[in-house]
Scaffold this motif. Structure first.
Motif, PDB file in Angstrom:
ATOM      1  N   PRO A   1       0.805  -1.227   0.000  1.00  0.00           N
ATOM      2  CA  PRO A   1       0.000   0.000   0.000  1.00  0.00           C
ATOM      3  C   PRO A   1       0.838   1.277   0.000  1.00  0.00           C
ATOM      4  CG  PRO A   1       0.009  -1.012   2.175  1.00  0.00           C
ATOM      5  CD  PRO A   1       0.654  -1.990   1.250  1.00  0.00           C
ATOM      6  N   ASP A   2       2.104   1.150   0.369  1.00  0.00           N
ATOM      7  CA  ASP A   2       2.993   2.306   0.406  1.00  0.00           C
ATOM      8  C   ASP A   2       3.709   2.529  -0.929  1.00  0.00           C
ATOM      9  OD1 ASP A   2       4.166  -0.181   0.976  1.00  0.00           O
ATOM     10  OD2 ASP A   2       5.936   0.745   1.862  1.00  0.00           O
ATOM     11  N   PHE A   3       3.408   1.700  -1.928  1.00  0.00           N
ATOM     12  CA  PHE A   3       3.996   1.852  -3.257  1.00  0.00           C
ATOM     13  C   PHE A   3       3.033   2.626  -4.159  1.00  0.00           C
ATOM     14  CE2 PHE A   3       7.585  -1.323  -3.986  1.00  0.00           C
ATOM     15  CZ  PHE A   3       7.853  -1.504  -2.639  1.00  0.00           C
ATOM     16  N   GLU A   4       3.561   3.458  -5.019  1.00  0.00           N
ATOM     17  CA  GLU A   4       2.749   4.077  -6.059  1.00  0.00           C
ATOM     18  C   GLU A   4       2.471   3.030  -7.130  1.00  0.00           C
ATOM     19  OE1 GLU A   4       2.921   7.754  -9.328  1.00  0.00           O
ATOM     20  OE2 GLU A   4       4.625   7.381  -7.988  1.00  0.00           O
ATOM     21  N   TYR A   5       1.241   3.004  -7.633  1.00  0.00           N
ATOM     22  CA  TYR A   5       0.867   2.021  -8.652  1.00  0.00           C
ATOM     23  C   TYR A   5       0.567   2.736  -9.963  1.00  0.00           C
ATOM     24  CZ  TYR A   5      -1.494  -1.752 -11.125  1.00  0.00           C
ATOM     25  OH  TYR A   5      -1.845  -2.688 -12.056  1.00  0.00           O
ATOM     26  N   MET A   6       1.214   2.281 -11.059  1.00  0.00           N
ATOM     27  CA  MET A   6       1.033   2.896 -12.372  1.00  0.00           C
ATOM     28  C   MET A   6       0.669   1.812 -13.387  1.00  0.00           C
ATOM     29  SD  MET A   6       4.265   5.587 -12.362  1.00  0.00           S
ATOM     30  CE  MET A   6       3.575   6.651 -13.643  1.00  0.00           C
ATOM     31  N   LEU A   7      -0.571   1.857 -13.902  1.00  0.00           N
ATOM     32  CA  LEU A   7      -1.018   0.934 -14.945  1.00  0.00           C
ATOM     33  C   LEU A   7      -0.926   1.656 -16.281  1.00  0.00           C
ATOM     34  CD1 LEU A   7      -2.286  -1.807 -15.752  1.00  0.00           C
ATOM     35  CD2 LEU A   7      -4.531  -0.707 -15.494  1.00  0.00           C
ATOM     36  N   TRP A   8      -0.080   1.155 -17.160  1.00  0.00           N
ATOM     37  CA  TRP A   8       0.144   1.784 -18.456  1.00  0.00           C
ATOM     38  C   TRP A   8      -0.748   1.135 -19.510  1.00  0.00           C
ATOM     39  CZ3 TRP A   8       3.066   6.081 -18.769  1.00  0.00           C
ATOM     40  CH2 TRP A   8       3.895   6.359 -17.673  1.00  0.00           C
ATOM     41  N   THR A   9      -1.678   1.920 -20.040  1.00  0.00           N
ATOM     42  CA  THR A   9      -2.560   1.445 -21.097  1.00  0.00           C
ATOM     43  C   THR A   9      -1.959   1.784 -22.461  1.00  0.00           C
ATOM     44  OG1 THR A   9      -3.815   3.512 -21.209  1.00  0.00           O
ATOM     45  CG2 THR A   9      -4.544   1.848 -19.600  1.00  0.00           C
ATOM     46  N   ASP A  10      -2.581   1.281 -23.516  1.00  0.00           N
ATOM     47  CA  ASP A  10      -2.095   1.602 -24.866  1.00  0.00           C
ATOM     48  C   ASP A  10      -2.058   3.109 -25.083  1.00  0.00           C
ATOM     49  OD1 ASP A  10      -1.970  -1.092 -25.258  1.00  0.00           O
ATOM     50  OD2 ASP A  10      -3.603  -1.201 -26.721  1.00  0.00           O
ATOM     51  N   ALA A  11      -3.101   3.793 -24.618  1.00  0.00           N
ATOM     52  CA  ALA A  11      -3.197   5.245 -24.824  1.00  0.00           C
ATOM     53  C   ALA A  11      -2.167   6.000 -24.002  1.00  0.00           C
ATOM     54  CB  ALA A  11      -4.607   5.720 -24.490  1.00  0.00           C
ATOM     55  N   SER A  12      -2.065   5.673 -22.711  1.00  0.00           N
ATOM     56  CA  SER A  12      -1.134   6.414 -21.853  1.00  0.00           C
ATOM     57  C   SER A  12       0.314   6.101 -22.212  1.00  0.00           C
ATOM     58  CB  SER A  12      -1.402   6.096 -20.380  1.00  0.00           C
ATOM     59  OG  SER A  12      -1.158   4.728 -20.097  1.00  0.00           O
ATOM     60  N   ALA A  13       0.592   4.868 -22.656  1.00  0.00           N
ATOM     61  CA  ALA A  13       1.954   4.508 -23.040  1.00  0.00           C
ATOM     62  C   ALA A  13       2.389   5.291 -24.275  1.00  0.00           C
ATOM     63  CB  ALA A  13       2.046   3.003 -23.303  1.00  0.00           C
ATOM     64  N   ARG A  14       1.507   5.356 -25.274  1.00  0.00           N
ATOM     65  CA  ARG A  14       1.870   6.095 -26.491  1.00  0.00           C
ATOM     66  C   ARG A  14       2.020   7.584 -26.202  1.00  0.00           C
ATOM     67  NH1 ARG A  14       0.604   8.925 -30.919  1.00  0.00           N
ATOM     68  NH2 ARG A  14       1.503   8.196 -32.897  1.00  0.00           N
ATOM     69  N   GLU A  15       1.169   8.108 -25.355  1.00  0.00           N
ATOM     70  CA  GLU A  15       1.271   9.524 -24.990  1.00  0.00           C
ATOM     71  C   GLU A  15       2.599   9.794 -24.275  1.00  0.00           C
ATOM     72  OE1 GLU A  15       0.561  13.526 -24.424  1.00  0.00           O
ATOM     73  OE2 GLU A  15      -0.444  12.088 -25.754  1.00  0.00           O
ATOM     74  N   PHE A  16       3.013   8.862 -23.417  1.00  0.00           N
ATOM     75  CA  PHE A  16       4.279   9.003 -22.706  1.00  0.00           C
ATOM     76  C   PHE A  16       5.454   9.015 -23.681  1.00  0.00           C
ATOM     77  CE2 PHE A  16       7.952   6.707 -20.890  1.00  0.00           C
ATOM     78  CZ  PHE A  16       8.307   7.587 -19.876  1.00  0.00           C
ATOM     79  N   ILE A  17       5.467   8.071 -24.622  1.00  0.00           N
ATOM     80  CA  ILE A  17       6.541   8.028 -25.621  1.00  0.00           C
ATOM     81  C   ILE A  17       6.529   9.294 -26.466  1.00  0.00           C
ATOM     82  CG2 ILE A  17       7.392   6.834 -27.678  1.00  0.00           C
ATOM     83  CD1 ILE A  17       7.992   5.323 -25.139  1.00  0.00           C
ATOM     84  N   SER A  18       5.340   9.708 -26.894  1.00  0.00           N
ATOM     85  CA  SER A  18       5.215  10.898 -27.743  1.00  0.00           C
ATOM     86  C   SER A  18       5.722  12.153 -27.049  1.00  0.00           C
ATOM     87  CB  SER A  18       3.755  11.086 -28.160  1.00  0.00           C
ATOM     88  OG  SER A  18       3.595  12.269 -28.911  1.00  0.00           O
ATOM     89  N   THR A  19       5.473  12.250 -25.757  1.00  0.00           N
ATOM     90  CA  THR A  19       5.852  13.456 -24.996  1.00  0.00           C
ATOM     91  C   THR A  19       7.298  13.419 -24.543  1.00  0.00           C
ATOM     92  OG1 THR A  19       3.575  13.656 -24.200  1.00  0.00           O
ATOM     93  CG2 THR A  19       5.284  14.868 -22.996  1.00  0.00           C
TER      94      THR A  19
END
Length: 317
Positions: free
Chosen positions: A100-118
């Motif tokens: 519970p003390d960890f940050e959780y990040m689920l990368w979807t197709d949309a968020s992953a491509r946006e991350f690479i693009s940015t």
């Protein structure tokens, strides 16, 4: 005498030329496959991770280890959208509930491509060019580990114990069976040189082999990661640069519970895995076939030279 020399020269040339060509082909083959071949004989025990049980502090309600934390407390996972399949929700829950003390990040197709693009626009063309979705899922895990740091966990992996001891290593991956390393669970500090190298090499390995399983494995998957690891080991020297290896679990020392989802595997994967399980047999067969080809070439040259000798004798007569 001059005629004899002129006739003798073409008798020697075919054999010499064939041997030179064969030698060059063998040399090129060894150079091109050197890292793949040496993977078969690398036990990956040079930097094996030792198991450590974290202690729980009742006062602060936190876990601690004997060594300082290096990797940030972030868990990365990937799926095509926000709706995780029911069959993997239990495995996902074991990791999130246990940390519970960890940050959780689920990368979807949309968020992953946006991350690479940015963040990494230089890679977007390669990212979009991948013929199979799993290749983008492979690539994004390398980029987010290099960028944010943290621990990447496949959705078909469940957590069996706290991951705090794994945070004390600057970067780590899990040993694969039967050889090389896996990209199913990995951890890293931000900007670790290994994952930076993995990021940069992706463009150089972007090649479609025509067979889905081979294309994925060689271009972005575990075999690609293993080859880059072999190259990286040649120059990584300091402790901060080392890549540590999480070896197969022993009783009482397991971090993950692999459910073997392999959702991207197609029919060709079964044949490739069969070849992998019997690699020694097929390697021997390959050498036998190479010997047959070499012997056939030698006999063909001998027949050619025999005809030339016969022709020479007829001229002498």
């Amino acid at each position: 005498m001059q005629l004899q020399r002129q006739l003798a020269y073409p008798l020697r040339r075919p054999g010499t030329f064939a041997l030179c060509v064969l030698g060059v082909l063998v040399l090129l083959g060894v150079v091109a496959t050197f890292d793949y071949i040496t993977l078969l004989f690398d036990p990956a025990t040079d930097n094996a991770i030792t198991f450590e049980v974290p202690t729980f502090d009742e006062a602060t309600h936190t876990y601690s280890t004997a060594q300082p934390q290096l990797i940030p407390k972030i868990i990365h996972q990937t799926w095509k959208n926000e709706t995780v399949p029911e069959k993997w929700k239990a495995a996902q829950a074991t990791c999130t509930a246990m940390h519970p003390d960890f940050e959780y990040m689920l990368w979807t197709d949309a968020s992953a491509r946006e991350f690479i693009s940015t963040q990494y626009p230089w890679f977007l063309e390669t990212y979009d060019s991948y013929p199979f979705p799993i290749m983008r899922a492979d690539a994004i895990r390398y980029f987010v580990l290099a960028h944010y740091g943290g621990i990447y966990i496949d959705l078909d992996e469940g957590c069996q114990s706290r991951l705090d001891p794994l945070l004390t290593y600057p970067a780590w991956v899990r040993k694969a069976d039967p050889t090389g390393i896996s990209n199913s669970v990995m951890g890293s500090t931000p900007n670790h040189p290994f994952f930076l190298r993995v990021m940069l090499e992706l463009k150089n390995y972007n090649f479609n082999w025509g067979v889905p399983y081979i294309t994925v494995m060689y271009a972005t998957g575990p075999l690609y990661l293993s080859v880059v690891w072999k190259q990286f080991k040649r120059w990584a020297t300091s402790d901060a640069e080392q890549l540590w290896i999480l070896m197969p679990a022993v009783p009482g020392a397991a971090y993950f519970n692999d459910l073997h989802g392999s959702s991207w595997h197609e029919d060709d994967a079964k044949w490739i895995m069969y070849l992998g399980l019997h690699w020694l047999f097929f390697t021997i067969i390959g050498f036998v076939l190479a010997a047959v080809v070499g012997l056939s070439s030698y006999l063909a040259v001998r027949r050619y030279r025999s005809k030339q000798v016969k022709y020479y004798k007829q001229l002498q007569a």
